[in-house]
Write a protein that holds these residues in place. Structure first.
Motif, PDB file in Angstrom:
ATOM      1  N   ALA A   1       0.821  -1.220   0.000  1.00  0.00           N
ATOM      2  CA  ALA A   1       0.000   0.000   0.000  1.00  0.00           C
ATOM      3  C   ALA A   1       0.853   1.266   0.000  1.00  0.00           C
ATOM      4  CB  ALA A   1      -0.940   0.013   1.195  1.00  0.00           C
ATOM      5  N   TYR A   2       2.083   1.190   0.470  1.00  0.00           N
ATOM      6  CA  TYR A   2       2.938   2.382   0.500  1.00  0.00           C
ATOM      7  C   TYR A   2       3.362   2.849  -0.895  1.00  0.00           C
ATOM      8  CZ  TYR A   2       3.273   3.007   5.505  1.00  0.00           C
ATOM      9  OH  TYR A   2       2.988   3.271   6.814  1.00  0.00           O
ATOM     10  N   TRP A   3       3.035   2.090  -1.922  1.00  0.00           N
ATOM     11  CA  TRP A   3       3.240   2.612  -3.277  1.00  0.00           C
ATOM     12  C   TRP A   3       2.471   3.922  -3.445  1.00  0.00           C
ATOM     13  CZ3 TRP A   3       6.699   1.950  -6.856  1.00  0.00           C
ATOM     14  CH2 TRP A   3       7.306   0.714  -7.070  1.00  0.00           C
ATOM     15  N   LEU A   4       1.374   4.070  -2.707  1.00  0.00           N
ATOM     16  CA  LEU A   4       0.523   5.255  -2.842  1.00  0.00           C
ATOM     17  C   LEU A   4       1.236   6.555  -2.468  1.00  0.00           C
ATOM     18  CD1 LEU A   4      -2.842   3.826  -1.444  1.00  0.00           C
ATOM     19  CD2 LEU A   4      -2.175   4.128  -3.844  1.00  0.00           C
ATOM     20  N   VAL A   5       2.325   6.483  -1.704  1.00  0.00           N
ATOM     21  CA  VAL A   5       3.054   7.717  -1.337  1.00  0.00           C
ATOM     22  C   VAL A   5       4.213   8.000  -2.285  1.00  0.00           C
ATOM     23  CG1 VAL A   5       2.426   7.486   1.097  1.00  0.00           C
ATOM     24  CG2 VAL A   5       4.663   6.662   0.318  1.00  0.00           C
ATOM     25  N   LYS A   6       4.437   7.115  -3.223  1.00  0.00           N
ATOM     26  CA  LYS A   6       5.508   7.310  -4.196  1.00  0.00           C
ATOM     27  C   LYS A   6       5.093   8.369  -5.220  1.00  0.00           C
ATOM     28  CE  LYS A   6       8.198   4.113  -2.481  1.00  0.00           C
ATOM     29  NZ  LYS A   6       9.573   4.352  -2.083  1.00  0.00           N
TER      30      LYS A   6
ATOM     31  N   ALA B   1       5.269   7.099 -10.816  1.00  0.00           N
ATOM     32  CA  ALA B   1       5.438   5.655 -10.605  1.00  0.00           C
ATOM     33  C   ALA B   1       4.190   4.876 -11.014  1.00  0.00           C
ATOM     34  CB  ALA B   1       5.777   5.363  -9.147  1.00  0.00           C
ATOM     35  N   VAL B   2       3.059   5.540 -11.106  1.00  0.00           N
ATOM     36  CA  VAL B   2       1.804   4.874 -11.472  1.00  0.00           C
ATOM     37  C   VAL B   2       1.863   4.527 -12.958  1.00  0.00           C
ATOM     38  CG1 VAL B   2      -0.704   5.089 -11.643  1.00  0.00           C
ATOM     39  CG2 VAL B   2       0.515   6.091  -9.689  1.00  0.00           C
ATOM     40  N   ARG B   3       1.740   3.231 -13.259  1.00  0.00           N
ATOM     41  CA  ARG B   3       1.808   2.761 -14.651  1.00  0.00           C
ATOM     42  C   ARG B   3       0.443   2.642 -15.308  1.00  0.00           C
ATOM     43  NH1 ARG B   3       6.991   0.868 -15.999  1.00  0.00           N
ATOM     44  NH2 ARG B   3       8.370   1.805 -14.452  1.00  0.00           N
TER      45      ARG B   3
ATOM     46  N   THR C   1      -5.611  -1.538   3.740  1.00  0.00           N
ATOM     47  CA  THR C   1      -4.595  -1.747   4.766  1.00  0.00           C
ATOM     48  C   THR C   1      -4.087  -0.452   5.382  1.00  0.00           C
ATOM     49  OG1 THR C   1      -2.910  -1.902   3.051  1.00  0.00           O
ATOM     50  CG2 THR C   1      -3.796  -3.969   3.883  1.00  0.00           C
ATOM     51  N   LEU C   2      -4.029   0.625   4.610  1.00  0.00           N
ATOM     52  CA  LEU C   2      -3.557   1.923   5.112  1.00  0.00           C
ATOM     53  C   LEU C   2      -4.504   3.015   4.610  1.00  0.00           C
ATOM     54  CD1 LEU C   2       0.258   1.368   4.461  1.00  0.00           C
ATOM     55  CD2 LEU C   2      -0.876   1.349   6.674  1.00  0.00           C
ATOM     56  N   PRO C   3      -5.718   3.083   5.175  1.00  0.00           N
ATOM     57  CA  PRO C   3      -6.742   3.990   4.644  1.00  0.00           C
ATOM     58  C   PRO C   3      -6.388   5.476   4.731  1.00  0.00           C
ATOM     59  CG  PRO C   3      -7.486   2.942   6.677  1.00  0.00           C
ATOM     60  CD  PRO C   3      -6.189   2.299   6.300  1.00  0.00           C
ATOM     61  N   HIS C   4      -5.404   5.840   5.545  1.00  0.00           N
ATOM     62  CA  HIS C   4      -5.023   7.251   5.667  1.00  0.00           C
ATOM     63  C   HIS C   4      -4.169   7.741   4.498  1.00  0.00           C
ATOM     64  CE1 HIS C   4      -1.584   5.074   7.289  1.00  0.00           C
ATOM     65  NE2 HIS C   4      -0.857   6.138   7.004  1.00  0.00           N
ATOM     66  N   LEU C   5      -3.672   6.820   3.672  1.00  0.00           N
ATOM     67  CA  LEU C   5      -2.831   7.238   2.548  1.00  0.00           C
ATOM     68  C   LEU C   5      -3.687   7.850   1.446  1.00  0.00           C
ATOM     69  CD1 LEU C   5      -0.311   4.273   2.273  1.00  0.00           C
ATOM     70  CD2 LEU C   5       0.001   6.479   3.401  1.00  0.00           C
ATOM     71  N   PRO C   6      -3.269   8.996   0.917  1.00  0.00           N
ATOM     72  CA  PRO C   6      -4.053   9.643  -0.137  1.00  0.00           C
ATOM     73  C   PRO C   6      -3.853   8.955  -1.486  1.00  0.00           C
ATOM     74  CG  PRO C   6      -2.056  10.877   0.250  1.00  0.00           C
ATOM     75  CD  PRO C   6      -2.081   9.768   1.277  1.00  0.00           C
ATOM     76  N   CYS C   7      -4.804   9.155  -2.364  1.00  0.00           N
ATOM     77  CA  CYS C   7      -4.684   8.654  -3.730  1.00  0.00           C
ATOM     78  C   CYS C   7      -3.616   9.466  -4.447  1.00  0.00           C
ATOM     79  CB  CYS C   7      -6.020   8.784  -4.453  1.00  0.00           C
ATOM     80  SG  CYS C   7      -5.936   8.267  -6.189  1.00  0.00           S
ATOM     81  N   PRO C   8      -2.674   8.826  -5.128  1.00  0.00           N
ATOM     82  CA  PRO C   8      -1.612   9.573  -5.814  1.00  0.00           C
ATOM     83  C   PRO C   8      -2.126  10.406  -6.992  1.00  0.00           C
ATOM     84  CG  PRO C   8      -1.472   7.256  -6.377  1.00  0.00           C
ATOM     85  CD  PRO C   8      -2.522   7.393  -5.298  1.00  0.00           C
ATOM     86  N   LEU C   9      -3.301  10.089  -7.468  1.00  0.00           N
ATOM     87  CA  LEU C   9      -3.847  10.810  -8.615  1.00  0.00           C
ATOM     88  C   LEU C   9      -5.071  11.628  -8.238  1.00  0.00           C
ATOM     89  CD1 LEU C   9      -3.518   7.990 -11.297  1.00  0.00           C
ATOM     90  CD2 LEU C   9      -1.860   9.728 -10.644  1.00  0.00           C
TER      91      LEU C   9
END
Length: 159
Positions: free
Chosen positions: A59-64, A68-70, A146-154
């Motif tokens: 889920a931490y991909w969301l903070v990258k 990075a989003v393909r 799993t980590l609902p506090h992470l924002p959507c990267p888009l």
């Protein structure tokens, strides 16, 4: 709910840099800590969100970075199809012949679609011709289970 795709290939030695693949501790080292500990915390805090390395927790991909989003899809089927295409593209380079088997790859894609439908994330990794590594991830977003506090990267873009 929608799904984001991520892909990383690179040297296995770089993939093994675990400290850069986990987020920094929420609290910095206390005042008076060893200087090298403080410096290492600062490095990880600065590098984790900008590093292209796959995070240890999918889920931490969301903070990258957004770059990075393909791909992004509103339905699990589109995301699973992307995964299937990437598996087919890289399979000839898989180090293990057993991992190249079309039936095995089809099973991975089917299982990925089912997991995404239930709101889960998918993370797969394969050794490629030495010493390379392939990491593929599909992250369910808005919110992440799993980590609902992470924002959507888009979030600033229209889907």
């Amino acid at each position: 709910m929608h799904h984001h795709a991520y892909l990383w290939t690179g040297p296995k030695a770089r993939f093994d840099q675990d400290a850069l693949r986990r987020p920094p501790h929420p609290e910095p080292p206390p005042p008076g800590s060893r200087p090298e500990l403080i410096q290492r915390y600062r490095e990880v805090a600065a590098e984790f969100p900008t590093s292209d390395l796959p995070p240890l927790e999918t889920a931490y991909w969301l903070v990258k970075p957004r770059t990075a989003v393909r791909g992004s899809w509103p339905d699990p089927g589109g995301a699973a199809a992307w995964l299937g295409d990437r598996l087919a593209e890289h399979a000839p380079r898989f180090a293990s012949p057993a991992e190249r088997a079309p039936g095995r790859l089809a099973t991975l894609v089917t299982a990925a679609a089912e997991r995404l439908r239930s709101g889960g994330d998918v993370s797969l990794g394969f050794y490629l011709e030495r010493p390379s590594y392939l990491s593929l991830a599909l992250v369910t977003c808005s919110p992440s289970r799993t980590l609902p506090h992470l924002p959507c990267p888009l979030a600033a873009r229209t889907r």
